[in-house]
Design an enzyme around this catalytic site. Structure first.
Site, mmCIF file in Angstrom:
data_model
loop_
_atom_site.group_PDB
_atom_site.id
_atom_site.type_symbol
_atom_site.label_atom_id
_atom_site.label_comp_id
_atom_site.label_asym_id
_atom_site.label_seq_id
_atom_site.Cartn_x
_atom_site.Cartn_y
_atom_site.Cartn_z
ATOM 1 N N HIS A 122 0.822 -1.211 0.000
ATOM 2 C CA HIS A 122 0.000 0.000 0.000
ATOM 3 C C HIS A 122 0.854 1.258 0.000
ATOM 4 O O HIS A 122 0.365 2.332 -0.354
ATOM 5 C CB HIS A 122 -0.924 0.034 1.220
ATOM 6 C CG HIS A 122 -1.809 -1.174 1.337
ATOM 7 N ND1 HIS A 122 -2.732 -1.518 0.385
ATOM 8 C CD2 HIS A 122 -1.888 -2.130 2.297
ATOM 9 C CE1 HIS A 122 -3.358 -2.628 0.750
ATOM 10 N NE2 HIS A 122 -2.861 -3.025 1.905
ATOM 11 N N HIS A 182 2.458 8.855 0.670
ATOM 12 C CA HIS A 182 1.257 8.728 -0.155
ATOM 13 C C HIS A 182 1.483 9.532 -1.430
ATOM 14 O O HIS A 182 1.995 10.651 -1.382
ATOM 15 C CB HIS A 182 0.030 9.231 0.594
ATOM 16 C CG HIS A 182 -0.264 8.455 1.846
ATOM 17 N ND1 HIS A 182 -1.045 7.326 1.850
ATOM 18 C CD2 HIS A 182 0.169 8.632 3.125
ATOM 19 C CE1 HIS A 182 -1.105 6.844 3.082
ATOM 20 N NE2 HIS A 182 -0.369 7.609 3.872
ATOM 21 N N THR A 192 -5.131 6.812 8.449
ATOM 22 C CA THR A 192 -5.762 6.974 7.128
ATOM 23 C C THR A 192 -5.840 5.671 6.340
ATOM 24 O O THR A 192 -6.149 5.680 5.153
ATOM 25 C CB THR A 192 -5.008 8.031 6.295
ATOM 26 O OG1 THR A 192 -3.680 7.564 6.034
ATOM 27 C CG2 THR A 192 -4.960 9.363 7.022
ATOM 28 N N THR A 193 -5.534 4.559 7.007
ATOM 29 C CA THR A 193 -5.707 3.234 6.403
ATOM 30 C C THR A 193 -6.464 2.357 7.395
ATOM 31 O O THR A 193 -6.458 2.624 8.603
ATOM 32 C CB THR A 193 -4.347 2.589 6.089
ATOM 33 O OG1 THR A 193 -3.561 2.545 7.279
ATOM 34 C CG2 THR A 193 -3.603 3.373 5.018
ATOM 35 N N HIS A 253 6.191 6.951 6.231
ATOM 36 C CA HIS A 253 5.743 6.375 4.965
ATOM 37 C C HIS A 253 5.180 7.485 4.086
ATOM 38 O O HIS A 253 5.089 8.645 4.505
ATOM 39 C CB HIS A 253 4.698 5.272 5.194
ATOM 40 C CG HIS A 253 3.467 5.769 5.878
ATOM 41 N ND1 HIS A 253 3.310 5.773 7.244
ATOM 42 C CD2 HIS A 253 2.324 6.293 5.374
ATOM 43 C CE1 HIS A 253 2.122 6.273 7.558
ATOM 44 N NE2 HIS A 253 1.504 6.586 6.439
#
Length: 584
Positions: free
Chosen positions: A87, A117, A223-224, A115
């Protein structure tokens, strides 16, 4: 050992939580973001979800949101490994190495991982959060767990996790040999594979010169899935600048695209700004439907005149314009001065170049008064090379862009001027795309923009527009400003536009509160600018379609200069004014 287990568990929760990693996705499976709430153990349908669109006009300043305290953010030994989760690309940090506190957080937090996005290409932004509807190409999340809590306890604490969100903007100017180059070298396509990081990279290296005292704060969620509502979110206003070639490595090397969740409803939550973040006074209105007050509702704003009888812009029908002998030539003072532009700022609705007070003046042209030039700004369309974004239209034709030079009556204060029917005089110029031959390199053109006595030449004008557009990369954050140090003049930007042929009508400001205080001059001759320079406005500012639709004339006349044909160019009038001043 205990901290290692906590870190491991937290990483599992953040990207897998109560469901298998393959059971949800961003696109191409049963459980896309719209269906995350259907997953077992999911909180994704809650009232405190992230990310959100931050409307700066609704943000409340919190004086208690001060500076952060960072421990080992400068350590170049903190990165442990990278893993492609399927992801995102996640970089794991060493245990007990990095911490943060302060910034209005309730406690000290241990930083576990960071991480990213992103979207698919440079033209499709992939940040999760947005500010006033604007999203950046990427977003970096630095995830930290509150010290003293187990994972289970953190997931029960409304602020058990703190996430720092950094927007990332693409630029062509940043060096390719930097920490981001080292970071992207570890990106890999095999899902679940973990690779050790051996390069010396620090979090500070990645953040660069972002101002860490200017940020937004709100309470939200992961947000996941499973979207636990336990996050104290910090979203920094200023973006990190990374060369676009390096940003493109994320989708290319990982094989992942559009890995971001759409913005969620605030459901009445308040977003706060830090003490150091000074927002423009009004951002409650917008040009599209992404806020409460779109153009059709501007008249509902406090103290608005946007539903008045003489609103602007308008559609100019050339054949219906009435010739007026009183519309004579203009007199310009210091329009060719290369040192009168003070700074440029991003207002959230346009980019505005502010002029030194009292330095430039305009009179004649049937205005009836002497006016002091205050600023000039632009209106444009989308990032599509063929888009149109002028405010005025000519015989229903919309041009790619329009520039407005705003002038105030010299005998009035600004407050008096906006409440006087002739208080402001705005000079409007259509801007068209034109491919200008590049016979010499950019350095030679730039030199010409400083030294050439003929500012109306194609090369000199192109140099002026290149210099102007180069500042756009420095003001991508709303409210940001940068001093103008280049030698730039309005004469250099106008080129050989005919300043003796124009339309005239009485109107208003084209943004709230739409005061009907403007004598409008719209020049018939358009400015010709290289198409590649025009696209820098929407691309680098991050917003587009910043123009108000034409308003009804409501019986008003539009007048035009009586003479026509090939008249003297802009530089001739400017030189004539200077000569007259010398002789007198």
């Amino acid at each position: 050992m205990r901290r290692s287990l906590i870190a491991l568990c937290l990483n599992v929760f953040i990207h897998h939580a109560a469901t298998n990693a393959d059971s949800w996705c961003y696109t191409g499976c049963e459980h896309t973001p719209d269906h995350w709430q259907d997953l077992d153990g999911s909180f994704c349908g809650g009232q405190r979800q992230s990310p959100v669109n931050i409307l700066s006009g609704h943000v409340e300043r919190d004086a208690t949101l001060g500076s952060f305290s960072f421990v080992n953010f400068s350590s170049r030994n903190a990165f442990r490994a990278i893993v492609n989760t399927g992801h995102t690309a996640k970089f794991l940090l060493k245990d007990n190495e990095v911490e943060l506190s302060g910034g209005g957080l309730n406690g000290t937090y241990s930083t576990i991982q960071l991480h990213f996005h992103w979207g698919d290409t440079e033209h499709h932004p992939g940040s999760e959060h947005a500010i006033d509807g604007h999203r950046h190409p990427m977003e970096m999340h630095i995830v930290s767990l509150k010290k003293g809590l187990s994972v289970a306890q953190a997931l029960e604490d409304s602020a058990g996790i703190a996430v720092l969100g950094f927007f990332i903007r693409a630029t062509e100017d940043e060096n390719l040999s930097n920490p981001w180059s080292a970071l992207t070298s570890y990106l890999l396509k095999n899902t679940g594979t973990e690779v050790n990081v051996t390069h010396a990279i620090s979090i500070d290296d990645l953040i660069g010169d972002v101002n860490l005292t200017k940020y937004f704060r709100y309470m939200g969620s992961l947000t996941t899935p499973s979207c636990h509502q336990v996050v104290a979110w910090t979203v920094f206003q200023e973006p990190i600048s990374v060369n676009k070639i390096l940003l493109q490595q994320f989708p290319l090397k990982t094989g992942l695209t559009n890995v971001y969740r759409p913005v969620q409803d605030l459901h009445g939550r308040q977003v706060f700004s830090s003490a150091a973040l000074l927002l423009p006074p009004s951002h409650v209105w917008c040009y599209d439907d992404n806020c409460e007050f779109s153009p059709a509702k501007w008249h509902l704003l406090p103290n608005s005149h946007c539903d008045g009888e003489r609103q602007s812009p308008v559609n100019i029908e050339a054949k219906k314009a009435v010739k007026d002998e009183r519309l004579d030539g203009f007199a310009f003072t210091k329009f060719d001065d290369k040192h009168v532009i003070e700074y440029i700022t991003n207002t959230g609705h346009t980019v505005k170049f502010v002029l030194k007070e009292g330095a430039m003046e305009v009179s004649g042209g049937g205005l009836g008064h002497v006016y002091s030039a205050l600023q000039f700004h632009f209106h444009w369309g989308s990032s599509n090379p063929n888009s149109e974004g002028s405010e005025h239209t000519l015989d229903s034709k919309r041009f790619p862009m329009e520039v407005h030079i705003v002038n105030k009556r010299k005998d009035l204060t600004l407050e008096e001027a906006v409440n006087t029917t002739t208080g402001l005089a705005v000079l409007g110029f259509f801007i068209e795309a034109a491919t200008i031959p590049k016979s010499r390199d950019a350095a030679e053109q730039h030199e010409d923009s400083h030294d050439s006595p003929d500012d109306s030449s194609d090369e000199s004008m192109t140099g002026s527009w290149k210099a102007l557009s180069s500042y756009l990369a420095e003001i991508q954050s709303i409210g940001s400003r940068v001093e103008v140090t280049e030698e730039l003049s309005l004469a250099g930007l106008l080129g050989d536009v005919d300043l003796a042929s124009y339309y005239r009508y009485n109107g208003s400001l084209t943004t709230p509160s739409c005061n009907e205080a403007v004598i409008w001059t719209v020049f018939k001759d358009s400015i010709k600018v290289d198409r590649s320079l025009l696209t820098t406005f929407p691309n680098r500012s991050g917003f587009g379609d910043v123009f108000r639709p034409p308003q009804s004339l409501r019986g008003r006349e539009i007048y035009t200069t009586a003479t026509g044909g090939a008249l003297a160019p802009a530089i001739f009038f400017l030189a004539l004014v200077q000569l007259c001043g010398f002789l007198l």
